[in-house]
Design an enzyme around this catalytic site. Structure first.
Site, PDB file in Angstrom:
ATOM      1  CE  LYS A   1      32.079  56.701  44.135  1.00 42.46           C
ATOM      2  NZ  LYS A   1      31.248  56.028  43.151  1.00 42.46           N
TER       3      LYS A   1
ATOM      4  CD  GLN B   1      30.066  56.708  39.726  1.00 42.17           C
ATOM      5  OE1 GLN B   1      31.033  56.583  40.461  1.00 42.17           O
ATOM      6  NE2 GLN B   1      28.828  56.819  40.189  1.00 42.17           N
TER       7      GLN B   1
ATOM      8  CG  ASP C   1      30.535  49.870  43.570  1.00 41.78           C
ATOM      9  OD1 ASP C   1      30.490  50.519  44.637  1.00 41.78           O
ATOM     10  OD2 ASP C   1      30.403  50.393  42.446  1.00 41.78           O
TER      11      ASP C   1
END
Ligand code: NAD
Length: 300
Positions: free
Chosen positions: A54, A98, A121
């Site tokens: 990422k 994460q 997200d």
């Protein structure tokens, strides 16, 4: 007739190129550089690989990447403190924590501490609600990537029968919401669904997000249907040598590709789209934060 194979790698490269072009424009015209903060708690090897990937892709499209690697023993208070600082930092437009988090940390609490406008997200309860009520939301990356590919195949999705297999908060449910928003007739199938083959057979669009290797055979697929395989499953591959493995999806690719109109492979289908959509979401969040027009074709 063999199905069109949807090349997720090429599609993701196109998305990243669009993001990069828009980022360059933002810098030149407005002196703004979008920034993505990624927070990793602990040493999970798979998570470390994702976070590295990422960060690299964020920099490649011209954005700023801020990585926060915290020890496994980080307390909730410490983690919430960091999220608070990132919420207040105007250089940070997107925040991603994460998952999974170590067991002692409350995932819902942590995710809901992120400013929803920076929740790239799309897991914050506000974004879930906004999506469900058809309002402007940050949309989870994997379903957003699937939607982009479906729009590319079909153009207008209106009136199509869509069956989503799997009802997770990360993939199945938001996918169903997005398809509903594009006026599909949506069925969500799951582990308790009766006659799954019969349900899948009526679909113009099948999205499989289960996590069971090759569970959807070709004879469940309606001829000409579009099949989006989200599943990523590692299975033994003795044909490649002792102890070797390979990745397969939730769909039995060879048999489904003989019947479907279009299908995503695993690997190289949905997978690469997820990070590309994370970058797209970060750009969208940055544009919204500055009251600038959103990038075309990169949002739901
Ligand atoms: P999950 O385990 O949270 O959910 C799986 C869903 O499948 C559940 O809702 C369950 O009801 C349903 N299910 C289980 N057994 C079933 C059965 N026999 N018949 C019908 N439905 C059944 O999983 P998830 O997080 O949604 O992920 C699903 C798959 O997608 C996994 O393989 C995961 O690795 C993959 N995934 C890929 C990406 C990506 O491509 N970037 C992102 C997220 C998840």
């Amino acid at each position: 007739m063999a199905a069109r194979i949807i090349d997720g790698k090429a599609f993701a490269a196109e998305v990243r190129a669009k993001v990069a072009a828009h980022v360059a424009q933002l810098k030149e015209k407005h002196g703004i550089t979008p920034g993505l903060a990624v927070v990793l708690v602990g040493e999970d090897p798979a998570s470390r690989v994702y976070v590295r990937s990422k960060g690299r892709q964020t920099v490649e499209v011209g954005m700023n990447s801020y990585e926060h690697k915290l020890p496994a023993g980080t307390t909730e208070e410490e983690l919430l403190g960091l999220i608070g600082r990132l919420n207040d930092d105007p250089a940070v437009h997107g925040i991603l924590v994460q998952l999974p988090l170590p067991d002692h940390l409350n995932e819902a609490l942590v995710i809901n501490a992120i400013n929803p406008a920076k929740d790239v997200d799309g897991f914050h309860i506000s974004n879930v609600g906004l999506l469900a009520t058809g309002q402007k939301a940050m949309v989870p990356c994997t379903p957003l990537g699937c939607l982009m590919m479906l729009r590319d195949v079909h153009g207008d999705l209106s009136g199509l029968e869509a069956v989503v297999i799997g009802r997770s908060n990360i993939v199945g449910k938001p996918m169903a919401q997005l398809l509903l928003r594009d006026s599909c007739t949506v069925t969500i199938a799951h582990s308790r669904t009766r006659d799954l083959p019969g349900v899948v057979r009526r679909a113009d669009i099948v999205v499989a997000a289960v996590g069971r290797p090759e569970m959807v055979p070709g004879d469940w697929i309606r001829p000409g249907a579009t099949v989006i395989d989200v599943g990523i499953n590692r299975i033994d591959a003795p044909e490649k040598g002792e102890g070797k493995t390979r990745l397969v999806g939730d769909v039995h690719f060879d048999s489904a590709a003989r019947v479907a109109g279009a299908i995503t492979p695993v690997p190289g289908g949905v997978g690469p789209m997820t990070i590309a959509c994370l970058l797209a979401n970060t750009l969208t969040a940055c544009c919204r934060a500055h009251g600038l027009p959103e990038p075309e074709g990169l949002t739901a």
